[in-house]
Enzyme design. Sequence first.
Site, short mmCIF file in Angstrom:
data_model
loop_
_atom_site.label_atom_id
_atom_site.label_comp_id
_atom_site.label_asym_id
_atom_site.label_seq_id
_atom_site.Cartn_x
_atom_site.Cartn_y
_atom_site.Cartn_z
N ASN A 148 0.87 -1.17 0.00
CA ASN A 148 0.00 0.00 0.00
C ASN A 148 0.91 1.23 0.00
O ASN A 148 1.50 1.56 1.02
CB ASN A 148 -0.90 -0.02 1.25
CG ASN A 148 -1.70 1.26 1.40
OD1 ASN A 148 -1.77 2.08 0.49
ND2 ASN A 148 -2.30 1.45 2.57
N LYS A 188 0.12 4.31 -0.27
CA LYS A 188 -0.48 5.53 0.30
C LYS A 188 -0.21 6.71 -0.66
O LYS A 188 -0.22 6.50 -1.87
CB LYS A 188 0.06 5.76 1.71
CG LYS A 188 -0.04 4.47 2.57
CD LYS A 188 0.20 4.64 4.01
CE LYS A 188 0.04 3.29 4.72
NZ LYS A 188 0.13 3.37 6.14
N HIS A 197 -9.27 1.10 4.85
CA HIS A 197 -7.99 1.27 5.53
C HIS A 197 -8.18 2.24 6.70
O HIS A 197 -8.97 3.18 6.61
CB HIS A 197 -6.94 1.80 4.55
CG HIS A 197 -5.57 1.80 5.14
ND1 HIS A 197 -5.13 2.80 5.98
CD2 HIS A 197 -4.55 0.91 5.05
CE1 HIS A 197 -3.89 2.52 6.38
NE2 HIS A 197 -3.52 1.37 5.82
N GLU A 229 -6.58 4.68 7.70
CA GLU A 229 -6.40 6.11 7.39
C GLU A 229 -7.65 6.66 6.69
O GLU A 229 -7.97 7.84 6.85
CB GLU A 229 -5.13 6.29 6.53
CG GLU A 229 -3.88 6.10 7.39
CD GLU A 229 -2.69 5.53 6.65
OE1 GLU A 229 -2.66 5.57 5.42
OE2 GLU A 229 -1.79 5.01 7.35
N GLU A 238 -4.98 -4.90 10.54
CA GLU A 238 -3.96 -3.88 10.75
C GLU A 238 -4.25 -3.13 12.05
O GLU A 238 -5.07 -2.20 12.07
CB GLU A 238 -3.96 -2.87 9.60
CG GLU A 238 -3.60 -3.46 8.26
CD GLU A 238 -3.03 -2.41 7.32
OE1 GLU A 238 -1.90 -2.59 6.87
OE2 GLU A 238 -3.71 -1.40 7.06
N GLY A 279 2.94 2.36 10.72
CA GLY A 279 3.90 3.45 10.57
C GLY A 279 4.62 3.83 11.85
O GLY A 279 5.26 4.88 11.92
N SER A 296 3.84 -2.06 10.27
CA SER A 296 5.30 -2.12 10.47
C SER A 296 5.92 -3.45 10.05
O SER A 296 6.87 -3.91 10.68
CB SER A 296 5.65 -1.78 11.93
OG SER A 296 5.26 -0.45 12.23
P1 13P Z 1 3.42 0.41 7.56
O1 13P Z 1 3.89 -0.90 6.98
O2 13P Z 1 4.18 1.59 7.05
O3 13P Z 1 3.32 0.34 9.06
O4 13P Z 1 1.91 0.64 7.03
C1 13P Z 1 1.00 -0.39 7.16
C2 13P Z 1 -0.20 -0.05 6.38
O5 13P Z 1 -0.94 0.84 6.73
C3 13P Z 1 -0.47 -0.82 5.15
O6 13P Z 1 -1.76 -0.61 4.70
#
Ligand code: 13P
Length: 275
Positions: free
Chosen positions: A14, A16, A107, A109, A179, A185, A225
């Site tokens: 992903n 983003k 997701h 976010e 997740e 992150g 992560s």
């Molecule tokens: P990270 O791997 O950067 O923690 O992000 C995970 C994520 O949100 C994947 O959709």
Amino acid sequence: MTQAHHRKRLIAGNWKMFKTPSETEAFIRALSEKLHGMAQPLSTWPEILVCPPFISLKLAWDTVDDTGKPILIGAQTMDSHEDGAFTGEISPKMLRSVCIRNVLVGHSERRQYFNETDETVSAKTRAALANDIRPIVCVGETLAEREAGQTDTVLTRQVNTALNGVSAEEMAFLVVAYEPVWAIGTGKVCDAAEANRVCHLIRTLIAGLTNSPTADQVRILYGGSVKPENFPELLTQSDIDGGLVGGASLDVDSFYQLISQAAYFSEGAIHGCRI
Ligand code: 13P
């Protein structure tokens, strides 16, 4: 010796809001080169999915078509309507028109910054399925919810609402990504055994919505992560079928490493010797 892992692994990146179209093309060409040299047999490779921003989807797909490597391209979200006055949105039909058959839905976010609720996640999941697009339905608890001992309650509500009314055949087609929001992150990966416990809970909920043989086929990913340093332990868990990767999917070397780790563990599974 534990039982061989029977579901095909899936590694999804992903991206983003990162990478321009030209950076996307360069990444896919570099990844294709690396896959060309991959030592493990094709039968052990995980499904590989890359989800760039909308503006790069067509170029990404065309680049994959040109390199001929088995890389799937997916969107990071989509609208649930067929079309209409929804400024800035992209419909399932539009995704299909540029050959996109995978989409991330719900997701954290999107839930946090764009007000997506369990109900909108459900509507998007149904819209994707109705258009033969595979949804990767994202669920996960926040730190406050975990600390309040509400993890299982939150996951139960999210899964039961998002997947309500999905048929057994559609369920076997879709993918769920667990997740934990506090692991995204932050560099704080969820303990592998705990991630597996939650993924098993999700599978049990899916069995309740359909039946056990269907739930046994559904791929459940862990995200938060994921890095080459922690991925092997996650891959040895019975209910984790791959990863949804943010930061480590932006770098071609680390993304390739995750793919190759998944292939290594699948190879072991096929021969029944490593996991
Ligand atoms: P990270 O791997 O950067 O923690 O992000 C995970 C994520 O949100 C994947 O959709």
